[in-house]
Design a protein around this motif. Structure first.
Motif, short mmCIF file in Angstrom:
data_model
loop_
_atom_site.label_atom_id
_atom_site.label_comp_id
_atom_site.label_asym_id
_atom_site.label_seq_id
_atom_site.Cartn_x
_atom_site.Cartn_y
_atom_site.Cartn_z
N TYR A 249 -24.28 42.99 -7.09
CA TYR A 249 -24.28 44.38 -6.63
C TYR A 249 -24.70 44.43 -5.17
O TYR A 249 -25.35 43.50 -4.66
CB TYR A 249 -25.28 45.22 -7.43
N PHE B 195 -15.18 51.70 -16.29
CA PHE B 195 -16.04 50.95 -17.20
C PHE B 195 -15.28 49.84 -17.93
O PHE B 195 -15.80 48.75 -18.19
CB PHE B 195 -16.68 51.91 -18.21
N TYR C 178 -24.92 48.84 -21.50
CA TYR C 178 -24.00 47.91 -22.17
C TYR C 178 -24.70 46.57 -22.46
O TYR C 178 -24.67 46.07 -23.59
CB TYR C 178 -22.76 47.68 -21.30
N MET D 213 -24.47 38.86 -12.05
CA MET D 213 -23.81 40.07 -11.57
C MET D 213 -24.12 40.29 -10.09
O MET D 213 -25.26 40.14 -9.68
CB MET D 213 -24.30 41.30 -12.35
N HIS E 215 -23.71 50.14 -17.10
CA HIS E 215 -23.74 48.66 -17.12
C HIS E 215 -25.00 48.17 -17.84
O HIS E 215 -24.93 47.31 -18.71
CB HIS E 215 -23.74 48.09 -15.70
N ALA F 203 -19.54 43.35 -9.39
CA ALA F 203 -19.64 44.75 -9.84
C ALA F 203 -19.06 45.59 -8.70
O ALA F 203 -19.62 45.63 -7.62
CB ALA F 203 -21.09 45.12 -10.10
N PHE G 38 -15.15 46.87 -15.71
CA PHE G 38 -16.46 46.21 -15.71
C PHE G 38 -16.58 45.27 -16.92
O PHE G 38 -16.99 44.12 -16.81
CB PHE G 38 -17.58 47.26 -15.71
N LYS G 39 -16.20 45.79 -18.10
CA LYS G 39 -16.32 44.97 -19.32
C LYS G 39 -15.43 43.73 -19.24
O LYS G 39 -15.83 42.64 -19.63
CB LYS G 39 -15.97 45.80 -20.56
N VAL H 295 -17.12 41.16 -17.10
CA VAL H 295 -18.25 40.51 -17.78
C VAL H 295 -17.72 39.49 -18.80
O VAL H 295 -18.22 38.37 -18.90
CB VAL H 295 -19.16 41.55 -18.45
#
Ligand SMILES: [Zn+2]
Length: 267
Positions: free
Chosen positions: A36, A252, A64, A34, A61, A246, A255-256, A259
């Motif tokens: 950031y 959200f 999750y 990830m 995050h 990210a 984001f999923k 991933v």
């Protein structure tokens, strides 16, 4: 009625291009690295910045990953977790103060860990102009950065490890070979000596790299290097690893998707 149906179709097509919910998930054995930068709120009345992920969203995050059986690793542990399922490496670029004040306590709360790709000359250094001279807003230079004391505390907590991200965050295509080598290899030695730690991973500044840059890293003591190319760890070499972005512009759901599929969408 027909117009409503057409409008709905167009909406669904655009939605499906923006959010690739229909795309196949990437294999769970492919590590997710990830990427950031800051864990910070957006600046009011300014254009949304992908670099600023809000503290609330960052916690979502972590929650999750934690609730869905993902294991957090540092970049130095990448090889030993190869082919294992649900491995995630959180990484931060540059060295913003909120990595200490906001991210560190949240990472601790979720028993997570992270790798920080730290720029050595990071104070009053607006490196965005090196890539694009028009970027001279001063905004980046005015963002608060980590002090050496903060970094020591982050390392002592065992939550963070350091990665190299050059000395001055140069635009590599502008540098001669010797200068590149100095920026890329010397930063490792400086960090190791200053913080009495081991630095094994590198991040190309601006995610920009050539075969020459890969060869410099390969010929050094680094064992991995990350780019800003979007995706999960696939069959590419350890020296041009993709990362899952990210973004502070994401909800959200986005984001999923990133991933699970390695990217959010086409538009
Ligand atoms: Zn950077």
């Amino acid at each position: 009625m027909i117009y409503l149906a057409i409008t709905l179709d167009i909406f669904l097509i655009l939605f499906s291009l923006k959010y690739v919910w229909w795309y196949k998930n990437k294999d769970m054995s492919a590590t997710r690295i990830m990427m950031y930068h800051m864990i910070a709120e957006q600046i009011p009345n300014e254009k949304k910045s992908g670099l600023r992920v809000s503290p609330l969203m960052f916690e979502k995050h972590l929650e999750y990953f934690s609730n869905n059986g993902w294991k957090f690793i540092k970049m130095s542990e990448l090889e030993e977790h190869k082919d294992q399922n649900k491995i995630v490496a959180i990484t931060f670029d540059d060295g913003y103060l909120d990595n200490y004040s906001i991210a560190l306590p949240l990472l601790k709360k979720y028993n997570a860990c992270a790798t920080l790709y730290l720029v050595i000359d990071r104070h009053n250094n607006d490196w965005s102009v090196k890539k694009n001279p028009k970027h001279n807003s001063g905004a980046l230079a005015s963002e608060e950065k980590l002090s050496d004391d903060h970094i020591l505390e982050m390392l002592n907590s065992n939550v963070f490890e350091l990665g190299g991200h050059t000395i001055t965050h140069p635009y590599l295509p502008n540098l001669a070979l010797e200068d590149k080598k100095y920026e890329m290899i010397q930063c490792k030695e400086i960090l190791e000596n200053k913080f009495n730690t081991q630095v094994t991973s590198f991040a190309y500044p601006f995610g920009i790299y050539s075969n020459e840059d890969i060869n410099i890293i390969k010929g050094s003591d680094y064992s991995s290097a990350v780019t800003t190319e979007e995706g999960v760890v696939d069959n590419s070499t350890l020296f041009d690893l993709k990362r899952v972005k990210a973004s502070g512009k994401d909800n959200f759901f986005a984001f999923k998707l990133r991933v699970l599929k390695g990217f959010r969408g086409f538009i």
